[in-house]
Motif scaffolding. Sequence first.
Motif, PDB file in Angstrom:
ATOM      1  N   ARG A   2       0.581  -0.729  -0.576  1.00 20.22           N
ATOM      2  CA  ARG A   2       0.009  -0.407   0.149  1.00 20.22           C
ATOM      3  C   ARG A   2       0.359   1.530  -0.139  1.00 20.22           C
ATOM      4  NH1 ARG A   2      -5.251   1.320  -1.072  1.00 20.22           N
ATOM      5  NH2 ARG A   2      -6.554   2.307  -0.758  1.00 20.22           N
ATOM      6  N   LYS A   4       0.907   5.175  -0.096  1.00 19.32           N
ATOM      7  CA  LYS A   4       0.210   7.189   0.560  1.00 19.32           C
ATOM      8  C   LYS A   4       1.258   8.207  -0.776  1.00 19.32           C
ATOM      9  CE  LYS A   4      -2.186   5.336   4.324  1.00 19.32           C
ATOM     10  NZ  LYS A   4      -2.621   6.440   5.876  1.00 19.32           N
ATOM     11  N   GLU A  43      -3.518   7.333  -2.289  1.00 13.22           N
ATOM     12  CA  GLU A  43      -3.812   6.008  -2.164  1.00 13.22           C
ATOM     13  C   GLU A  43      -3.707   5.035  -2.855  1.00 13.22           C
ATOM     14  OE1 GLU A  43      -4.736   6.718   3.274  1.00 13.22           O
ATOM     15  OE2 GLU A  43      -5.638   4.639   1.540  1.00 13.22           O
ATOM     16  N   PHE A  44      -2.760   3.867  -2.900  1.00 15.58           N
ATOM     17  CA  PHE A  44      -2.744   2.951  -4.055  1.00 15.58           C
ATOM     18  C   PHE A  44      -2.285   1.607  -3.538  1.00 15.58           C
ATOM     19  CE2 PHE A  44       1.302   3.875  -6.314  1.00 15.58           C
ATOM     20  CZ  PHE A  44       1.149   5.593  -6.145  1.00 15.58           C
ATOM     21  N   ASP A  45      -2.961   0.450  -4.263  1.00 13.70           N
ATOM     22  CA  ASP A  45      -2.185  -0.587  -3.722  1.00 13.70           C
ATOM     23  C   ASP A  45      -1.572  -0.831  -5.651  1.00 13.70           C
ATOM     24  OD1 ASP A  45      -3.344  -1.791  -1.574  1.00 13.70           O
ATOM     25  OD2 ASP A  45      -5.602  -2.402  -3.055  1.00 13.70           O
ATOM     26  N   LEU A  46      -0.101  -1.148  -4.769  1.00 10.97           N
ATOM     27  CA  LEU A  46       1.223  -1.852  -6.257  1.00 10.97           C
ATOM     28  C   LEU A  46       1.248  -2.929  -6.039  1.00 10.97           C
ATOM     29  CD1 LEU A  46       2.754  -0.311  -7.143  1.00 10.97           C
ATOM     30  CD2 LEU A  46       4.066   0.560  -5.452  1.00 10.97           C
ATOM     31  N   ALA A  47       1.603  -3.460  -7.136  1.00 11.42           N
ATOM     32  CA  ALA A  47       2.291  -5.361  -6.945  1.00 11.42           C
ATOM     33  C   ALA A  47       3.698  -4.749  -7.147  1.00 11.42           C
ATOM     34  CB  ALA A  47       1.608  -5.539  -8.159  1.00 11.42           C
ATOM     35  N   GLU A  57       9.611   3.513  -7.437  1.00  7.83           N
ATOM     36  CA  GLU A  57       8.690   3.487  -8.488  1.00  7.83           C
ATOM     37  C   GLU A  57       7.362   4.486  -8.242  1.00  7.83           C
ATOM     38  OE1 GLU A  57       5.442   0.144 -10.453  1.00  7.83           O
ATOM     39  OE2 GLU A  57       7.575  -0.586  -8.816  1.00  7.83           O
ATOM     40  N   ALA A  60       9.161   8.032  -9.174  1.00  4.69           N
ATOM     41  CA  ALA A  60       8.986   7.826 -10.712  1.00  4.69           C
ATOM     42  C   ALA A  60       7.413   8.756 -10.996  1.00  4.69           C
ATOM     43  CB  ALA A  60       9.540   7.045 -11.025  1.00  4.69           C
ATOM     44  N   MET A  61       6.358   7.820 -10.378  1.00  2.00           N
ATOM     45  CA  MET A  61       4.939   8.004 -10.653  1.00  2.00           C
ATOM     46  C   MET A  61       4.769   9.308 -10.625  1.00  2.00           C
ATOM     47  SD  MET A  61       2.656   4.850  -9.055  1.00  2.00           S
ATOM     48  CE  MET A  61       3.656   2.976  -9.190  1.00  2.00           C
TER      49      MET A  61
END
Lengths: 79, 79
Positions: A2, A4, A43-47, A57, A60-61
């Motif tokens: 996760r 943030k 907020e997001f989930d990341l593989a 990563e 970079a986003m």
Amino acid sequence: MRAKVHVFLKPGVLDVQGKAVEQALHGLGWGGVEHVRVGRTIEFDLAAQDPAAAEAEVKAMCDKLLANTVIESYRVEVA
Amino acid sequence: MRAKVHVFLKPGVLDVQGKAVEQALHGLGWGGVEHVRVGRTIEFDLAAQDPAAAEAEVKAMCDKLLANTVIESYRVEVA
């Protein structure tokens, strides 16, 4: 994992949204409120498996899409 | 005292801004990103001495102005 991301205007950049909130709070009777800054949180989930790689990563986003680095700074949390 | 308020859409409320960010990240090659939620953060200084009283005051500000409690939830930090 996760992620943030907190994005804020850099110090010195006029925060008109913050000023509007400050004046509205003063108008409602909260005169002791000062230095209001309004930012956004994404907020997001990341593989990803590795926290360090995930953080790189996400940064970079931010540089590419999530923040305008000319006027905004960001803070990344990965957990 | 410094107060931080985090405002997010309640779970189940469609987050169109989050969807847009998700699609943009997918388009940039980050396909592993999921469940993006975009919220806002309001930070300010407060003329108060007692942390518990300050927190109650900030919650009142949220209910009255800072959050739309029909569709948004909030979290308050006072330090």
